[in-house]
Design a protein around this motif. Structure first.
Motif, PDB file in Angstrom:
ATOM      1  N   GLU A 140      -6.140   6.263  -2.614  1.00  0.00           N
ATOM      2  CA  GLU A 140      -7.033   5.224  -2.071  1.00  0.00           C
ATOM      3  C   GLU A 140      -8.495   5.546  -2.397  1.00  0.00           C
ATOM      4  O   GLU A 140      -9.267   4.680  -2.797  1.00  0.00           O
ATOM      5  CB  GLU A 140      -6.841   5.072  -0.554  1.00  0.00           C
ATOM      6  N   PHE A 172      -0.696   0.826   6.087  1.00  0.00           N
ATOM      7  CA  PHE A 172      -1.247   1.839   5.191  1.00  0.00           C
ATOM      8  C   PHE A 172      -0.764   3.209   5.649  1.00  0.00           C
ATOM      9  O   PHE A 172      -0.219   3.359   6.735  1.00  0.00           O
ATOM     10  CB  PHE A 172      -2.784   1.782   5.224  1.00  0.00           C
ATOM     11  N   THR A 211      -8.332  -6.150  -5.488  1.00  0.00           N
ATOM     12  CA  THR A 211      -8.208  -5.979  -4.040  1.00  0.00           C
ATOM     13  C   THR A 211      -6.779  -5.559  -3.729  1.00  0.00           C
ATOM     14  O   THR A 211      -5.834  -6.144  -4.272  1.00  0.00           O
ATOM     15  CB  THR A 211      -8.524  -7.301  -3.309  1.00  0.00           C
ATOM     16  N   LEU A 212      -6.627  -4.555  -2.889  1.00  0.00           N
ATOM     17  CA  LEU A 212      -5.290  -4.172  -2.430  1.00  0.00           C
ATOM     18  C   LEU A 212      -5.131  -4.677  -0.997  1.00  0.00           C
ATOM     19  O   LEU A 212      -5.966  -4.411  -0.136  1.00  0.00           O
ATOM     20  CB  LEU A 212      -5.100  -2.655  -2.497  1.00  0.00           C
ATOM     21  N   ARG A 269     -10.984   3.216  -4.623  1.00  0.00           N
ATOM     22  CA  ARG A 269     -12.302   2.730  -4.171  1.00  0.00           C
ATOM     23  C   ARG A 269     -13.401   3.175  -5.137  1.00  0.00           C
ATOM     24  O   ARG A 269     -14.358   2.444  -5.403  1.00  0.00           O
ATOM     25  CB  ARG A 269     -12.599   3.218  -2.757  1.00  0.00           C
ATOM     26  N   VAL A 329     -10.130  -2.756  -0.368  1.00  0.00           N
ATOM     27  CA  VAL A 329      -8.900  -2.619   0.426  1.00  0.00           C
ATOM     28  C   VAL A 329      -9.002  -3.519   1.649  1.00  0.00           C
ATOM     29  O   VAL A 329     -10.027  -3.530   2.329  1.00  0.00           O
ATOM     30  CB  VAL A 329      -8.694  -1.147   0.856  1.00  0.00           C
ATOM     31  N   GLN A 368      -6.706  -4.929   5.111  1.00  0.00           N
ATOM     32  CA  GLN A 368      -5.484  -4.819   5.904  1.00  0.00           C
ATOM     33  C   GLN A 368      -5.178  -6.152   6.573  1.00  0.00           C
ATOM     34  O   GLN A 368      -5.878  -6.590   7.473  1.00  0.00           O
ATOM     35  CB  GLN A 368      -5.627  -3.715   6.971  1.00  0.00           C
ATOM     36  N   PHE A 407      -0.380   1.482  -4.548  1.00  0.00           N
ATOM     37  CA  PHE A 407      -1.629   2.196  -4.846  1.00  0.00           C
ATOM     38  C   PHE A 407      -1.669   2.706  -6.286  1.00  0.00           C
ATOM     39  O   PHE A 407      -2.727   2.681  -6.929  1.00  0.00           O
ATOM     40  CB  PHE A 407      -1.884   3.330  -3.841  1.00  0.00           C
ATOM     41  N   ALA A 416       0.818  -1.222   0.000  1.00  0.00           N
ATOM     42  CA  ALA A 416       0.000   0.000   0.000  1.00  0.00           C
ATOM     43  C   ALA A 416       0.844   1.262   0.000  1.00  0.00           C
ATOM     44  O   ALA A 416       0.385   2.323   0.400  1.00  0.00           O
ATOM     45  CB  ALA A 416      -0.939   0.003   1.207  1.00  0.00           C
TER      46      ALA A 416
END
Length: 338
Positions: free
Chosen positions: A151, A38, A32-33, A155, A161, A163, A16, A11
Protein backbone atom coordinates in the motif's frame (compact mmCIF):
# COMPACT_ATOMS: atom_id res chain seq x y z
CA UNK A 1 -3.64 11.82 -24.08
CA UNK A 2 -5.01 13.10 -20.80
CA UNK A 3 -4.99 11.05 -17.64
CA UNK A 4 -6.94 7.79 -17.84
CA UNK A 5 -8.88 6.94 -14.69
CA UNK A 6 -8.40 3.34 -13.57
CA UNK A 7 -10.10 1.71 -10.58
CA UNK A 8 -8.88 -1.54 -9.01
CA UNK A 9 -11.54 -3.29 -6.91
CA UNK A 10 -10.15 -5.43 -4.07
CA UNK A 11 -7.41 -4.90 -1.46
CA UNK A 12 -6.07 -8.44 -1.05
CA UNK A 13 -2.72 -9.56 -2.40
CA UNK A 14 -4.09 -9.74 -5.98
CA UNK A 15 -5.66 -6.27 -5.83
CA UNK A 16 -2.67 -4.48 -4.35
CA UNK A 17 -0.14 -6.28 -6.59
CA UNK A 18 -2.18 -5.33 -9.66
CA UNK A 19 -2.65 -1.73 -8.51
CA UNK A 20 1.10 -1.32 -7.86
CA UNK A 21 1.99 -2.78 -11.29
CA UNK A 22 -0.38 -0.38 -13.08
CA UNK A 23 0.52 2.72 -11.04
CA UNK A 24 4.29 2.18 -11.43
CA UNK A 25 4.25 1.22 -15.12
CA UNK A 26 1.63 3.64 -16.44
CA UNK A 27 2.15 7.16 -15.03
CA UNK A 28 -0.50 8.51 -17.43
CA UNK A 29 -3.14 6.57 -15.47
CA UNK A 30 -4.58 7.86 -12.23
CA UNK A 31 -5.19 4.66 -10.24
CA UNK A 32 -7.64 4.30 -7.35
CA UNK A 33 -7.90 1.14 -5.27
CA UNK A 34 -11.38 0.60 -3.88
CA UNK A 35 -12.36 -2.02 -1.29
CA UNK A 36 -14.58 -2.52 1.73
CA UNK A 37 -11.91 -4.49 3.64
CA UNK A 38 -8.20 -3.78 4.02
CA UNK A 39 -5.35 -5.49 5.88
CA UNK A 40 -5.57 -7.03 8.49
CA UNK A 41 -9.17 -7.94 7.50
CA UNK A 42 -8.52 -9.55 4.08
CA UNK A 43 -8.38 -13.25 3.25
CA UNK A 44 -4.75 -12.75 2.17
CA UNK A 45 -3.80 -11.71 5.71
CA UNK A 46 -4.21 -15.22 7.09
CA UNK A 47 -2.59 -17.00 4.15
CA UNK A 48 0.50 -19.05 4.98
CA UNK A 49 1.99 -17.35 1.91
CA UNK A 50 4.53 -19.97 0.91
CA UNK A 51 5.40 -20.25 -2.78
CA UNK A 52 4.63 -23.36 -4.75
CA UNK A 53 1.74 -24.14 -7.02
CA UNK A 54 -0.77 -26.63 -8.34
CA UNK A 55 -1.61 -27.04 -12.02
CA UNK A 56 -4.79 -25.45 -13.35
CA UNK A 57 -6.47 -27.69 -15.93
CA UNK A 58 -7.26 -25.25 -18.77
CA UNK A 59 -4.45 -22.69 -18.72
CA UNK A 60 -1.38 -23.32 -20.93
CA UNK A 61 1.45 -24.60 -18.77
CA UNK A 62 3.86 -22.00 -20.18
CA UNK A 63 1.58 -19.23 -18.92
CA UNK A 64 1.40 -20.85 -15.46
CA UNK A 65 5.20 -21.16 -15.41
CA UNK A 66 5.50 -17.44 -16.20
CA UNK A 67 3.05 -16.53 -13.43
CA UNK A 68 5.07 -18.54 -10.92
CA UNK A 69 8.50 -17.39 -12.09
CA UNK A 70 7.51 -13.71 -12.25
CA UNK A 71 6.09 -13.89 -8.71
CA UNK A 72 9.06 -15.83 -7.37
CA UNK A 73 11.64 -13.48 -8.91
CA UNK A 74 9.78 -10.39 -7.66
CA UNK A 75 9.58 -11.71 -4.07
CA UNK A 76 13.15 -13.09 -4.15
CA UNK A 77 14.43 -9.60 -4.96
CA UNK A 78 12.53 -8.26 -1.92
CA UNK A 79 13.77 -11.13 0.31
CA UNK A 80 17.35 -10.26 -0.64
CA UNK A 81 16.94 -6.50 -0.10
CA UNK A 82 16.82 -4.22 2.92
CA UNK A 83 12.99 -4.25 2.63
CA UNK A 84 12.75 -7.91 3.66
CA UNK A 85 11.71 -7.47 7.35
CA UNK A 86 9.27 -4.62 6.70
CA UNK A 87 7.71 -6.40 3.70
CA UNK A 88 7.50 -9.71 5.58
CA UNK A 89 9.27 -11.64 2.80
CA UNK A 90 11.86 -14.32 3.65
CA UNK A 91 13.53 -17.41 2.21
CA UNK A 92 12.22 -20.70 3.60
CA UNK A 93 13.71 -24.18 3.20
CA UNK A 94 12.05 -27.50 3.88
CA UNK A 95 10.29 -30.59 2.61
CA UNK A 96 7.19 -31.60 0.75
CA UNK A 97 6.39 -35.24 1.55
CA UNK A 98 4.03 -37.79 -0.03
CA UNK A 99 2.38 -40.95 1.26
CA UNK A 100 2.46 -42.35 -2.29
CA UNK A 101 4.93 -41.48 -5.03
CA UNK A 102 3.27 -38.72 -7.10
CA UNK A 103 2.80 -39.12 -10.86
CA UNK A 104 4.66 -35.86 -11.38
CA UNK A 105 7.91 -36.07 -9.41
CA UNK A 106 9.20 -32.81 -10.86
CA UNK A 107 6.44 -30.18 -10.79
CA UNK A 108 6.43 -27.35 -13.34
CA UNK A 109 7.57 -24.80 -10.73
CA UNK A 110 10.60 -26.85 -9.62
CA UNK A 111 12.99 -24.97 -11.91
CA UNK A 112 12.02 -21.60 -10.40
CA UNK A 113 12.60 -22.43 -6.72
CA UNK A 114 16.11 -22.84 -5.29
CA UNK A 115 17.95 -26.18 -5.04
CA UNK A 116 15.00 -28.46 -5.86
CA UNK A 117 15.84 -32.18 -5.41
CA UNK A 118 14.29 -35.46 -4.30
CA UNK A 119 14.79 -36.29 -0.63
CA UNK A 120 17.25 -39.02 0.31
CA UNK A 121 16.28 -42.27 2.07
CA UNK A 122 17.96 -40.96 5.22
CA UNK A 123 15.88 -37.77 5.20
CA UNK A 124 12.65 -39.72 4.62
CA UNK A 125 13.30 -41.95 7.67
CA UNK A 126 12.02 -39.09 9.77
CA UNK A 127 8.57 -39.47 8.12
CA UNK A 128 7.83 -43.22 8.26
CA UNK A 129 4.29 -42.84 6.79
CA UNK A 130 5.67 -41.18 3.66
CA UNK A 131 7.37 -42.82 0.68
CA UNK A 132 8.64 -39.86 -1.31
CA UNK A 133 9.65 -36.26 -0.77
CA UNK A 134 11.13 -33.14 -2.29
CA UNK A 135 13.53 -30.70 -0.64
CA UNK A 136 13.88 -27.10 -1.81
CA UNK A 137 14.13 -23.47 -0.77
CA UNK A 138 11.22 -21.19 -1.60
CA UNK A 139 9.81 -17.91 -0.28
CA UNK A 140 7.38 -17.13 2.52
CA UNK A 141 5.47 -13.90 2.14
CA UNK A 142 3.54 -12.75 5.21
CA UNK A 143 0.67 -10.61 3.98
CA UNK A 144 0.02 -8.92 7.32
CA UNK A 145 3.32 -7.08 6.63
CA UNK A 146 3.40 -7.34 2.83
CA UNK A 147 -0.01 -5.70 2.18
CA UNK A 148 0.72 -2.51 4.20
CA UNK A 149 4.15 -2.40 2.50
CA UNK A 150 2.52 -2.69 -0.95
CA UNK A 151 0.00 0.00 0.00
CA UNK A 152 2.87 2.37 0.84
CA UNK A 153 4.52 1.54 -2.48
CA UNK A 154 1.20 2.14 -4.30
CA UNK A 155 0.68 5.55 -2.67
CA UNK A 156 4.28 6.50 -3.48
CA UNK A 157 3.50 5.80 -7.16
CA UNK A 158 0.60 8.27 -6.94
CA UNK A 159 -2.15 5.74 -6.23
CA UNK A 160 -5.25 6.67 -4.22
CA UNK A 161 -7.01 4.37 -1.75
CA UNK A 162 -10.71 4.49 -0.91
CA UNK A 163 -12.62 2.31 1.54
CA UNK A 164 -16.20 1.60 0.48
CA UNK A 165 -18.33 -1.34 -0.52
CA UNK A 166 -19.59 -1.58 -4.07
CA UNK A 167 -22.32 -4.01 -5.04
CA UNK A 168 -22.03 -3.86 -8.84
CA UNK A 169 -19.79 -2.36 -11.53
CA UNK A 170 -22.46 0.23 -12.48
CA UNK A 171 -21.61 2.11 -9.28
CA UNK A 172 -18.12 2.96 -10.57
CA UNK A 173 -18.70 2.98 -14.33
CA UNK A 174 -19.18 6.78 -14.61
CA UNK A 175 -16.16 7.74 -12.51
CA UNK A 176 -13.55 5.55 -14.26
CA UNK A 177 -12.41 4.69 -17.79
CA UNK A 178 -11.09 1.17 -16.99
CA UNK A 179 -12.25 -1.17 -14.23
CA UNK A 180 -9.90 -3.85 -12.87
CA UNK A 181 -11.78 -6.52 -10.91
CA UNK A 182 -9.66 -8.21 -8.22
CA UNK A 183 -12.56 -8.89 -5.87
CA UNK A 184 -11.84 -12.61 -5.28
CA UNK A 185 -14.86 -14.39 -3.86
CA UNK A 186 -16.74 -11.08 -4.17
CA UNK A 187 -16.84 -11.67 -7.95
CA UNK A 188 -19.69 -14.09 -7.31
CA UNK A 189 -21.99 -11.12 -6.69
CA UNK A 190 -20.00 -8.25 -8.25
CA UNK A 191 -19.86 -9.75 -11.76
CA UNK A 192 -22.26 -12.70 -11.28
CA UNK A 193 -19.58 -15.40 -11.65
CA UNK A 194 -21.08 -18.66 -10.39
CA UNK A 195 -17.84 -20.53 -11.10
CA UNK A 196 -16.09 -18.99 -8.09
CA UNK A 197 -16.67 -20.79 -4.79
CA UNK A 198 -15.22 -20.74 -1.25
CA UNK A 199 -12.73 -23.28 0.09
CA UNK A 200 -12.63 -22.83 3.85
CA UNK A 201 -9.17 -22.74 5.41
CA UNK A 202 -8.43 -22.79 9.13
CA UNK A 203 -4.91 -22.22 10.44
CA UNK A 204 -3.24 -21.65 13.80
CA UNK A 205 -0.27 -19.48 14.66
CA UNK A 206 1.94 -21.11 17.28
CA UNK A 207 5.06 -20.10 19.19
CA UNK A 208 7.83 -22.55 18.24
CA UNK A 209 10.98 -20.53 17.52
CA UNK A 210 13.09 -23.71 17.41
CA UNK A 211 11.45 -24.75 14.11
CA UNK A 212 13.44 -23.58 11.08
CA UNK A 213 12.16 -25.77 8.21
CA UNK A 214 8.75 -26.05 6.60
CA UNK A 215 7.03 -29.42 6.23
CA UNK A 216 4.10 -29.86 3.85
CA UNK A 217 2.15 -33.04 3.26
CA UNK A 218 1.67 -33.46 -0.49
CA UNK A 219 -2.12 -33.61 -0.10
CA UNK A 220 -1.96 -29.95 0.97
CA UNK A 221 -4.04 -30.47 4.10
CA UNK A 222 -1.28 -30.67 6.73
CA UNK A 223 1.55 -28.16 6.86
CA UNK A 224 3.99 -26.39 9.18
CA UNK A 225 5.44 -23.09 7.97
CA UNK A 226 7.89 -21.23 10.23
CA UNK A 227 7.63 -17.47 9.74
CA UNK A 228 9.25 -14.31 11.03
CA UNK A 229 7.31 -14.05 14.31
CA UNK A 230 5.46 -17.37 14.61
CA UNK A 231 4.83 -20.73 12.94
CA UNK A 232 1.68 -21.24 10.85
CA UNK A 233 0.18 -24.74 11.16
CA UNK A 234 -2.81 -26.05 9.25
CA UNK A 235 -5.06 -26.72 7.80
CA UNK A 236 -8.41 -27.45 6.17
CA UNK A 237 -9.75 -27.46 2.59
CA UNK A 238 -13.53 -27.48 2.93
CA UNK A 239 -15.24 -26.76 -0.39
CA UNK A 240 -18.41 -24.62 -0.51
CA UNK A 241 -18.15 -24.07 3.24
CA UNK A 242 -18.92 -20.45 4.14
CA UNK A 243 -18.33 -20.72 7.93
CA UNK A 244 -16.00 -18.01 9.19
CA UNK A 245 -15.99 -19.02 12.84
CA UNK A 246 -13.17 -21.15 14.29
CA UNK A 247 -14.09 -24.84 14.57
CA UNK A 248 -12.66 -26.47 17.70
CA UNK A 249 -12.61 -29.93 16.07
CA UNK A 250 -10.55 -28.54 13.19
CA UNK A 251 -8.13 -26.96 15.68
CA UNK A 252 -7.59 -30.30 17.43
CA UNK A 253 -7.25 -32.17 14.12
CA UNK A 254 -4.62 -29.67 12.91
CA UNK A 255 -2.60 -30.01 16.14
CA UNK A 256 -2.74 -33.83 16.05
CA UNK A 257 -1.76 -34.07 12.35
CA UNK A 258 1.05 -31.51 12.61
CA UNK A 259 2.46 -33.05 15.81
CA UNK A 260 2.65 -36.39 14.01
CA UNK A 261 5.02 -34.77 11.47
CA UNK A 262 6.82 -32.61 14.03
CA UNK A 263 6.52 -34.04 17.59
CA UNK A 264 8.01 -30.94 19.22
CA UNK A 265 4.82 -29.04 18.32
CA UNK A 266 3.14 -30.63 21.34
CA UNK A 267 5.24 -28.11 23.35
CA UNK A 268 4.21 -25.09 21.22
CA UNK A 269 1.89 -22.42 22.57
CA UNK A 270 -1.11 -21.56 20.36
CA UNK A 271 -1.07 -17.80 19.76
CA UNK A 272 -4.12 -17.40 17.50
CA UNK A 273 -6.66 -19.21 15.33
CA UNK A 274 -7.88 -17.91 11.99
CA UNK A 275 -10.40 -18.84 9.29
CA UNK A 276 -10.48 -17.57 5.69
CA UNK A 277 -12.38 -18.45 2.52
CA UNK A 278 -10.11 -19.04 -0.46
CA UNK A 279 -11.64 -17.67 -3.69
CA UNK A 280 -11.46 -20.86 -5.75
CA UNK A 281 -12.31 -21.48 -9.38
CA UNK A 282 -11.47 -24.24 -11.85
CA UNK A 283 -9.02 -21.72 -13.37
CA UNK A 284 -8.15 -18.18 -12.27
CA UNK A 285 -9.84 -15.60 -14.46
CA UNK A 286 -7.25 -13.28 -15.97
CA UNK A 287 -8.87 -11.72 -19.04
CA UNK A 288 -10.58 -8.59 -20.29
CA UNK A 289 -14.01 -7.87 -21.66
CA UNK A 290 -16.14 -4.91 -22.72
CA UNK A 291 -19.16 -4.55 -20.47
CA UNK A 292 -22.24 -2.47 -21.23
CA UNK A 293 -22.62 -0.24 -18.15
CA UNK A 294 -25.11 2.65 -17.99
CA UNK A 295 -25.26 3.10 -21.72
CA UNK A 296 -21.56 2.86 -22.52
CA UNK A 297 -19.08 0.09 -23.12
CA UNK A 298 -16.49 -0.01 -20.35
CA UNK A 299 -13.32 -2.15 -20.53
CA UNK A 300 -13.12 -4.50 -17.53
CA UNK A 301 -9.96 -6.46 -16.72
CA UNK A 302 -10.52 -9.46 -14.42
CA UNK A 303 -7.87 -10.96 -12.13
CA UNK A 304 -9.39 -13.30 -9.53
CA UNK A 305 -10.12 -16.92 -8.61
CA UNK A 306 -6.61 -18.01 -7.53
CA UNK A 307 -7.87 -20.27 -4.72
CA UNK A 308 -5.09 -21.11 -2.27
CA UNK A 309 -2.40 -19.86 -4.69
CA UNK A 310 -3.03 -16.11 -4.46
CA UNK A 311 0.28 -15.14 -2.86
CA UNK A 312 2.14 -17.58 -5.13
CA UNK A 313 0.74 -16.14 -8.37
CA UNK A 314 -0.11 -12.55 -7.41
CA UNK A 315 2.75 -10.70 -9.10
CA UNK A 316 2.70 -12.90 -12.21
CA UNK A 317 -1.03 -12.45 -12.82
CA UNK A 318 -0.73 -8.73 -11.93
CA UNK A 319 1.80 -8.34 -14.76
CA UNK A 320 -0.66 -10.12 -17.08
CA UNK A 321 -3.44 -7.79 -15.93
CA UNK A 322 -1.13 -4.80 -16.59
CA UNK A 323 -0.67 -6.10 -20.16
CA UNK A 324 -4.47 -6.25 -20.56
CA UNK A 325 -4.83 -2.65 -19.27
CA UNK A 326 -2.21 -1.60 -21.83
CA UNK A 327 -4.33 -3.23 -24.58
CA UNK A 328 -7.38 -1.27 -23.37
CA UNK A 329 -5.33 1.95 -23.53
CA UNK A 330 -4.14 1.21 -27.08
CA UNK A 331 -7.74 0.69 -28.19
CA UNK A 332 -8.80 3.93 -26.49
CA UNK A 333 -6.04 5.79 -28.37
CA UNK A 334 -7.20 4.27 -31.66
CA UNK A 335 -10.81 5.25 -30.95
CA UNK A 336 -9.71 8.79 -30.06
CA UNK A 337 -8.00 9.09 -33.47
CA UNK A 338 -11.03 7.83 -35.45
Amino acid sequence: MKSVRVVVVGAGVIGFSTAVCIAEALPLCSVTLLADKFSPETTSDGAAGILFAAKFPDIPLERQKCWFKDSFDHLLAIAQSQHSPEAGVMLSSGWQIFKEVPADKKPFWSESVIGFRNMTEAELKRFPDHKFGQAFTTIKCECSSYLPWLEKRFRKAGGKVEQRKINNLQEVSHSYDIIVNCSGLGSKTLVGDNMVYPVRGQVLKVEAPWLQHFIRDGDGKTYIYPGIHSVTVGGTRQEDDWRLQVDEEDTQSILVRCSRLEPSLTKAKVLSEWVGLRPSRRNPRVERELVQLQGRRVPVVHNYGHGGWGVTLAWGTALDALGLVRQCLREKQLQAKL
